[in-house]
Design an enzyme around this catalytic site. Structure first.
Site, mmCIF file in Angstrom:
data_model
loop_
_atom_site.group_PDB
_atom_site.id
_atom_site.type_symbol
_atom_site.label_atom_id
_atom_site.label_comp_id
_atom_site.label_asym_id
_atom_site.label_seq_id
_atom_site.Cartn_x
_atom_site.Cartn_y
_atom_site.Cartn_z
ATOM 1 N N GLY A 1 3.201 -5.371 7.143
ATOM 2 C CA GLY A 1 2.119 -5.765 6.656
ATOM 3 C C GLY A 1 0.983 -6.470 7.601
ATOM 4 O O GLY A 1 0.922 -5.789 8.572
ATOM 5 N N SER A 2 0.256 -7.358 7.402
ATOM 6 C CA SER A 2 -0.614 -7.886 7.982
ATOM 7 C C SER A 2 -0.165 -8.424 9.453
ATOM 8 O O SER A 2 0.865 -9.036 9.587
ATOM 9 C CB SER A 2 -1.573 -8.713 7.226
ATOM 10 O OG SER A 2 -0.670 -10.125 7.085
ATOM 11 N N ASN B 1 0.643 -1.118 -0.177
ATOM 12 C CA ASN B 1 0.063 0.010 -0.040
ATOM 13 C C ASN B 1 1.036 1.270 -0.138
ATOM 14 O O ASN B 1 0.190 2.338 -0.354
ATOM 15 C CB ASN B 1 -0.917 -0.017 1.277
ATOM 16 C CG ASN B 1 -0.439 0.039 2.515
ATOM 17 O OD1 ASN B 1 0.668 -0.658 2.576
ATOM 18 N ND2 ASN B 1 -1.055 0.430 3.479
ATOM 19 N N CYS C 1 -2.705 1.294 7.030
ATOM 20 C CA CYS C 1 -3.032 0.886 8.144
ATOM 21 C C CYS C 1 -3.681 1.795 9.323
ATOM 22 O O CYS C 1 -4.047 1.392 10.349
ATOM 23 C CB CYS C 1 -1.557 0.413 8.761
ATOM 24 S SG CYS C 1 -0.458 1.547 8.620
ATOM 25 N N GLU D 1 5.666 -3.562 12.119
ATOM 26 C CA GLU D 1 4.558 -2.624 11.876
ATOM 27 C C GLU D 1 3.412 -3.141 11.250
ATOM 28 O O GLU D 1 3.496 -3.745 9.868
ATOM 29 C CB GLU D 1 5.409 -1.662 10.931
ATOM 30 C CG GLU D 1 6.243 -0.807 11.691
ATOM 31 C CD GLU D 1 5.908 0.124 12.528
ATOM 32 O OE1 GLU D 1 4.494 0.420 12.798
ATOM 33 O OE2 GLU D 1 6.618 0.872 12.988
ATOM 34 N N GLU E 1 -9.958 -5.553 10.806
ATOM 35 C CA GLU E 1 -9.193 -4.576 9.965
ATOM 36 C C GLU E 1 -9.860 -4.647 8.546
ATOM 37 O O GLU E 1 -9.833 -5.380 7.776
ATOM 38 C CB GLU E 1 -7.828 -4.627 9.953
ATOM 39 C CG GLU E 1 -7.030 -3.487 8.966
ATOM 40 C CD GLU E 1 -5.557 -3.637 8.654
ATOM 41 O OE1 GLU E 1 -5.282 -4.925 8.609
ATOM 42 O OE2 GLU E 1 -4.972 -2.566 8.880
HETATM 43 P P1 NAP Z 1 0.888 -8.997 3.827
HETATM 44 O O1 NAP Z 1 -0.214 -9.764 3.100
HETATM 45 O O2 NAP Z 1 0.920 -8.954 5.219
HETATM 46 O O3 NAP Z 1 2.255 -8.849 2.852
HETATM 47 C C1 NAP Z 1 3.035 -8.024 3.421
HETATM 48 C C2 NAP Z 1 4.465 -8.695 2.851
HETATM 49 O O4 NAP Z 1 4.744 -9.837 3.641
HETATM 50 C C3 NAP Z 1 4.319 -8.909 1.224
HETATM 51 O O5 NAP Z 1 5.624 -8.548 0.750
HETATM 52 C C4 NAP Z 1 4.163 -10.214 1.548
HETATM 53 O O6 NAP Z 1 4.580 -10.884 -0.046
HETATM 54 C C5 NAP Z 1 5.127 -10.868 2.462
HETATM 55 N N1 NAP Z 1 4.724 -12.137 3.002
HETATM 56 C C6 NAP Z 1 3.566 -12.806 2.926
HETATM 57 N N2 NAP Z 1 3.693 -14.070 3.482
HETATM 58 C C7 NAP Z 1 4.851 -14.098 3.877
HETATM 59 C C8 NAP Z 1 5.435 -15.178 4.821
HETATM 60 N N3 NAP Z 1 5.082 -16.393 4.820
HETATM 61 N N4 NAP Z 1 6.920 -14.957 4.930
HETATM 62 C C9 NAP Z 1 7.498 -13.711 4.535
HETATM 63 N N5 NAP Z 1 6.789 -12.792 4.047
HETATM 64 C C10 NAP Z 1 5.540 -12.950 3.627
HETATM 65 O O7 NAP Z 1 0.398 -7.436 3.662
HETATM 66 P P2 NAP Z 1 -0.305 -6.611 2.633
HETATM 67 O O8 NAP Z 1 -1.653 -6.974 2.326
HETATM 68 O O9 NAP Z 1 0.975 -6.310 1.679
HETATM 69 O O10 NAP Z 1 -0.466 -5.267 3.273
HETATM 70 C C11 NAP Z 1 -1.521 -4.841 4.152
HETATM 71 C C12 NAP Z 1 -1.313 -5.084 5.484
HETATM 72 O O11 NAP Z 1 -0.009 -4.189 5.942
HETATM 73 C C13 NAP Z 1 -2.483 -4.409 6.367
HETATM 74 O O12 NAP Z 1 -2.843 -5.006 7.323
HETATM 75 C C14 NAP Z 1 -1.976 -3.007 6.738
HETATM 76 O O13 NAP Z 1 -2.659 -2.611 7.988
HETATM 77 C C15 NAP Z 1 -0.549 -3.446 7.143
HETATM 78 N N6 NAP Z 1 0.357 -2.087 7.226
HETATM 79 C C16 NAP Z 1 0.853 -1.406 8.309
HETATM 80 C C17 NAP Z 1 1.711 -0.661 8.226
HETATM 81 C C18 NAP Z 1 2.355 0.036 9.414
HETATM 82 O O14 NAP Z 1 3.111 0.854 9.362
HETATM 83 N N7 NAP Z 1 1.968 -0.393 10.577
HETATM 84 C C19 NAP Z 1 1.762 0.228 7.038
HETATM 85 C C20 NAP Z 1 1.047 -0.287 6.004
HETATM 86 C C21 NAP Z 1 0.457 -1.328 5.914
HETATM 87 P P3 NAP Z 1 3.587 -11.183 -1.187
HETATM 88 O O15 NAP Z 1 3.298 -9.888 -1.506
HETATM 89 O O16 NAP Z 1 4.258 -11.949 -1.992
HETATM 90 O O17 NAP Z 1 2.274 -11.847 -0.612
#
Ligand code: NAP
Length: 474
Positions: free
Chosen positions: A226-227, A150, A280, A246, A374
């Site tokens: 990420g999530s 995002n 987020c 985060e 969320e």
């Molecule tokens: P996500 O599905 O958790 O993916 C985040 C990253 O993790 C991606 O690069 C993903 O790769 C990778 N990943 C997935 N499975 C993994 C595994 N088993 N081992 C290692 N890496 C893995 O999150 P998203 O949908 O991209 O982003 C949305 C989430 O991010 C929301 O929950 C949001 O609140 C959170 N977020 C938090 C912040 C903060 O600063 N707190 C900021 C922005 C977003 P792939 O893309 O290849 O699946």
């Protein structure tokens, strides 16, 4: 159509596996990037270790980061367009992200110049008399960075820039939906004279490339955004590593009867729907004081109905698509479920192609998914409260705790909420979505375990070494 190899040891490498990057808006092919695997991660970690064997002095790290800031600024329109294309973020919001990335790089440059340890007051204890001690901050080692879709530029900068400032080489796995922006940042850092091996960008799936990075024995620190599900899963898999998280949130925005309702309603309309709610700290739960609830609901619904929805590349667009149609359908199902359980649909709720219309629900209750999970979509749910105690309980009734916003004219309410809300940040008369890049940003509870912002991240990415000199009376 853009085509990129992966960025490994200061060179582009093409592999026999390619990731297709599609526009979330119209499905068109934006680009193709080479995907890595566990073996490529191994090569990247080795390249990073070789780079760190020749440490860069802090002034050089600072100069590289400052040059990179300048280059991103020069290419701001290309970066904004790339973000709009691959993430589906409206172009005017994408420009804000680029400006913030310049700020993140700039603050990291300052940290590189000023990072220092402490003098320890040894003679404050009788046993310390005659001894002089200080600490130095040493790079922790190769940083493994994993980033979400995002904020494909600024959140990458929030990991790469502090790592370089701290003297750590990085292996980055960007989100599979948005790897092109990260590869363009690698180009910029190369032009800024970052020597080979200091940054390696390896696109590929989380399960393969991400996992190989997480489990690599020579990567002592994983910085993950990420999530919550994936983040805490990583934390559990490698308990011996430092894992910076985060994660997600379900941000409340609390409106007291004495608030400036116009400003608060505008904050909901702007910050609940920017990038279709895929931030987020997007406004998700609006808690409004009973005496002004009806008026406030009407004000919010009127403003949200006017938001321009459509093509992210259109200058007028405020709300674009969700990242995938699967996410669109999930969010739509949560809206329908809430309505069946008694929520009132004030505006939106319909799907048009890849777009989900900005949606406002009233009479939302804590057990509905749009309240307790969320949403990460263009949906705001309004819940009424009668007292400050009820407002606190409702706001805290979530597993998450990133940032919360409070609108009130009362200093008593402001301090009371600042004290009682269990969030990493409490913003008074500001949306929970507000962030500048030097501030300490991060959550409590399921939302994470660290603070980002270059000043804080640099400290996480270094270890303090204590040096004691005996026989010194200073
Ligand atoms: P996500 O599905 O958790 O993916 C985040 C990253 O993790 C991606 O690069 C993903 O790769 C990778 N990943 C997935 N499975 C993994 C595994 N088993 N081992 C290692 N890496 C893995 O999150 P998203 O949908 O991209 O982003 C949305 C989430 O991010 C929301 O929950 C949001 O609140 C959170 N977020 C938090 C912040 C903060 O600063 N707190 C900021 C922005 C977003 P792939 O893309 O290849 O699946």
């Amino acid at each position: 159509m853009q085509r990129f190899g992966l960025w490994l040891d200061g060179r582009w490498h093409e592999t026999d596996r390619w990731l297709e990057v599609h526009s979330p808006y119209d499905g068109s092919l934006v680009g193709m990037v080479s995907a890595g695997n566990a073996q490529v991660v191994q090569q990247a970690v080795e390249a990073a270790q070789r780079a760190m064997a020749h440490p860069l002095p802090p002034y050089q790290r600072a100069e590289i980061l400052a040059r990179a800031a300048h280059l991103v600024e020069q290419r701001r329109e290309d970066f904004a367009r790339t973000i709009a294309l691959e993430a589906g973020k409206p172009i005017k919001t994408a420009r804000i992200e680029v400006a913030r990335a310049v700020s993140t790089l700039t603050f990291a440059s300052i940290e590189a110049r000023t990072l220092t340890g402490d003098v320890v007051p040894m003679s404050g204890a009788a046993a310390g008399a005659g001894k002089f001690a200080f600490t130095v901050r040493e790079p922790i080692g190769v940083v493994g960075a994993i980033t979400p879709f995002n904020f494909p530029l600024n959140l990458v900068c929030h990991k790469v820039a502090p790592a370089i400032a701290a003297g750590c080489a990085v292996v980055l796995k960007p989100a599979s939906a948005t790897p092109i922006t990260a590869l363009k940042l690698a180009e910029v850092l190369m032009e800024a004279d970052l020597p080979r091996g200091w940054l390696n960008v390896i696109p590929g799936s989380g399960g393969e490339v991400g996992n190989a990075l997480v489990e690599h024995p020579d990567v002592p620190l994983i910085s993950f955004t990420g999530s919550a599900e994936v983040g805490w899963g990583i934390r559990a898999r490698v308990p011996h590593k430092k894992v910076l998280l985060e994660l997600g949130n379900s941000s409340p925005l609390i409106v007291f009867e004495d608030a400036d309702l116009e400003t608060a309603a505008q904050a909901v309309a702007t910050h609940g729907f920017s990038h279709a709610g895929q931030s987020c700290i997007s406004v998700q739960r609006v808690l409004v004081h009973e005496p002004v609830a009806e008026t406030f609901e009407r004000m919010v619904a009127e403003k949200v109905a006017q938001l321009a929805v459509g093509d992210p590349l259109d200058e007028k667009t405020h709300v674009g698509p969700l990242i995938t149609t699967t996410d669109r359908d999930r969010v739509k199902a949560w809206i329908d479920e809430a309505v069946s359980a008694g929520a009132r649909l004030l505006v939106g709720g319909e799907v048009e192609g890849t777009l989900l219309q900005p949606t406002v629900l009233a009479d939302v209750t804590p057990e509905m998914k749009v309240f307790c999970r969320e949403v990460f979509g263009p949906v705001v749910g309004i819940t009424r409260f009668k007292s400050i105690d009820e407002a606190v309980d409702l706001a805290n009734a979530t597993e998450y705790g990133l940032q919360a916003g409070v609108f009130t004219a009362s200093i008593h309410n402001a301090f009371e909420m600042a004290k009682r809300l269990r969030f990493g940040g409490v913003l008074i008369n500001e949306a929970p979505t507000y962030r500048t890049d030097q501030m300490p940003y991060g959550g409590v509870k399921a939302s994470g375990n660290t603070r980002e912002g270059p000043h804080y991240a640099v400290r996480e990415m270094t270890v303090e070494k204590l040096v004691i000199l005996n026989g010194v009376n200073l």
